[in-house]
Write a protein that holds these residues in place. Structure first.
Motif, mmCIF file in Angstrom:
data_model
loop_
_atom_site.group_PDB
_atom_site.id
_atom_site.type_symbol
_atom_site.label_atom_id
_atom_site.label_comp_id
_atom_site.label_asym_id
_atom_site.label_seq_id
_atom_site.Cartn_x
_atom_site.Cartn_y
_atom_site.Cartn_z
ATOM 1 N N SER A 165 0.945 -1.237 0.197
ATOM 2 C CA SER A 165 -0.166 0.056 0.176
ATOM 3 C C SER A 165 0.809 1.246 0.047
ATOM 4 N N LEU A 166 0.293 2.324 -0.600
ATOM 5 C CA LEU A 166 1.182 3.746 -0.479
ATOM 6 C C LEU A 166 0.874 4.591 0.513
ATOM 7 N N PRO A 167 1.711 5.182 0.898
ATOM 8 C CA PRO A 167 1.620 6.390 2.074
ATOM 9 C C PRO A 167 0.879 7.474 1.580
ATOM 10 N N PHE A 168 0.187 8.173 2.267
ATOM 11 C CA PHE A 168 -0.548 9.477 1.790
ATOM 12 C C PHE A 168 -0.085 10.826 2.498
ATOM 13 N N ALA A 169 0.551 11.606 1.867
ATOM 14 C CA ALA A 169 0.773 12.905 2.683
ATOM 15 C C ALA A 169 -0.505 13.757 2.975
ATOM 16 N N LEU A 170 -0.983 13.875 4.298
ATOM 17 C CA LEU A 170 -2.143 14.378 4.598
ATOM 18 C C LEU A 170 -2.164 16.165 4.801
ATOM 19 N N ILE A 171 -0.864 16.399 5.415
ATOM 20 C CA ILE A 171 -0.596 17.536 5.615
ATOM 21 C C ILE A 171 0.635 17.934 5.272
ATOM 22 N N MET A 172 1.112 19.084 4.758
ATOM 23 C CA MET A 172 2.158 19.784 4.215
ATOM 24 C C MET A 172 2.420 21.205 4.449
ATOM 25 N N ASP A 173 3.333 21.412 5.128
ATOM 26 C CA ASP A 173 3.582 23.048 5.419
ATOM 27 C C ASP A 173 2.362 23.601 6.024
ATOM 28 N N GLY A 174 1.710 23.035 6.953
ATOM 29 C CA GLY A 174 0.514 23.460 7.391
ATOM 30 C C GLY A 174 -0.674 23.348 6.726
ATOM 31 N N LYS A 175 -0.675 22.771 5.564
ATOM 32 C CA LYS A 175 -1.942 22.908 4.889
ATOM 33 C C LYS A 175 -2.651 21.508 4.466
ATOM 34 N N LEU A 176 -3.831 21.363 4.599
ATOM 35 C CA LEU A 176 -4.465 20.055 4.394
ATOM 36 C C LEU A 176 -4.539 19.602 2.902
ATOM 37 N N GLU A 204 -8.507 10.101 -1.251
ATOM 38 C CA GLU A 204 -7.944 9.033 -1.969
ATOM 39 C C GLU A 204 -7.675 7.822 -0.869
ATOM 40 N N ALA A 205 -7.122 8.501 0.266
ATOM 41 C CA ALA A 205 -6.875 7.354 1.591
ATOM 42 C C ALA A 205 -8.234 6.756 2.140
ATOM 43 N N GLY A 206 -9.375 7.459 1.748
ATOM 44 C CA GLY A 206 -10.681 6.877 2.303
ATOM 45 C C GLY A 206 -10.986 7.431 3.746
ATOM 46 N N LEU A 207 -10.272 8.369 4.139
ATOM 47 C CA LEU A 207 -10.542 9.105 5.318
ATOM 48 C C LEU A 207 -11.354 10.393 5.321
#
Length: 224
Positions: free
Chosen positions: A166-177, A184-187
């Protein structure tokens, strides 16, 4: 004068960007000699035109677009006809076969033994005799197929039970959603906010990076 230079650079920049988008990522990802030349010439078009008072913006755009179309035509020909692919992009060459160094192939491709050793060391092989096959790729890099004694064991060799990849998903980067990755992650965003609250984080702006993986769960890095 400075305003004209700024305008020409801006137009040239975005025209180059559009042409490269049109040509696709593969064109300049693993670059071949032909790709290198075409990219170099394309950049020089803008650089030379900026400091030539006789060339206006429309001529810059026309030159870049026309050159891009020529490259596009070549790419289509190389996709359809193997002979054009070999002519423009070259073809892979065997440098070592069945553990034997092919001197004539080294000579034909202008590679000496020191260069071969250097490229093999970058692949993790510190002796030429560790390789069963070595292939010189079209982009100038080498691929090494090691001899049996020097090859890394696979999970199949070690009888490691199969797991779902399975692939990891970056959910927050540099303080932004990153909403797309969250979906895509189903969350849901409510679930994510709950996880942040459990770690005493009240706002996305407090998070430098957050990643979710099915096997490892949610990992969060805050700003120091």
């Amino acid at each position: 004068m400075y305003l004209d230079i700024a305008m020409e650079l801006t137009v040239g920049f975005f025209t180059l960007l559009l042409v490269l988008k049109f040509l696709g990522k593969i064109q300049f990802s693993q670059i071949t000699p032909f790709d290198f030349i075409t990219g170099l010439v394309m950049g020089n078009f803008v650089g030379d035109a900026v400091f030539d008072d006789k060339i206006d913006i429309t001529e810059i755009v026309f030159t870049i677009v026309f050159w891009g179309l020529l490259i596009y035509c070549v790419e289509k020909l190389t996709q359809k006809f193997i002979v054009f692919r070999i002519w423009f992009e070259g073809e892979p060459a065997l440098l070592i076969k069945n553990g034997e160094i092919l001197y004539n192939s080294l000579k034909k491709n202008h590679i000496d033994l020191n260069q071969l050793q250097q490229q093999m060391r970058k692949q993790g092989y510190f002796s030429i005799y560790e390789a069963e096959y070595v292939i010189l790729e079209r982009d100038g890099q080498i691929s090494v197929s090691p001899k049996h004694d020097y090859g890394a064991p696979t999970k199949k060799d070690l009888n490691i039970p199969k797991k779902q990849v399975s692939l990891p998903f970056a959910l927050i980067m540099d303080g932004k959603l990153i909403s797309g990755n969250l979906m895509e992650a189903g969350l849901t965003e409510e679930w994510l906010k709950e996880q942040l609250t459990n770690k005493n984080i009240s706002d996305y702006k407090e998070v430098l990076y957050a990643e979710w993986h099915e096997n490892n769960g949610l990992k969060i890095s805050e700003y120091n």
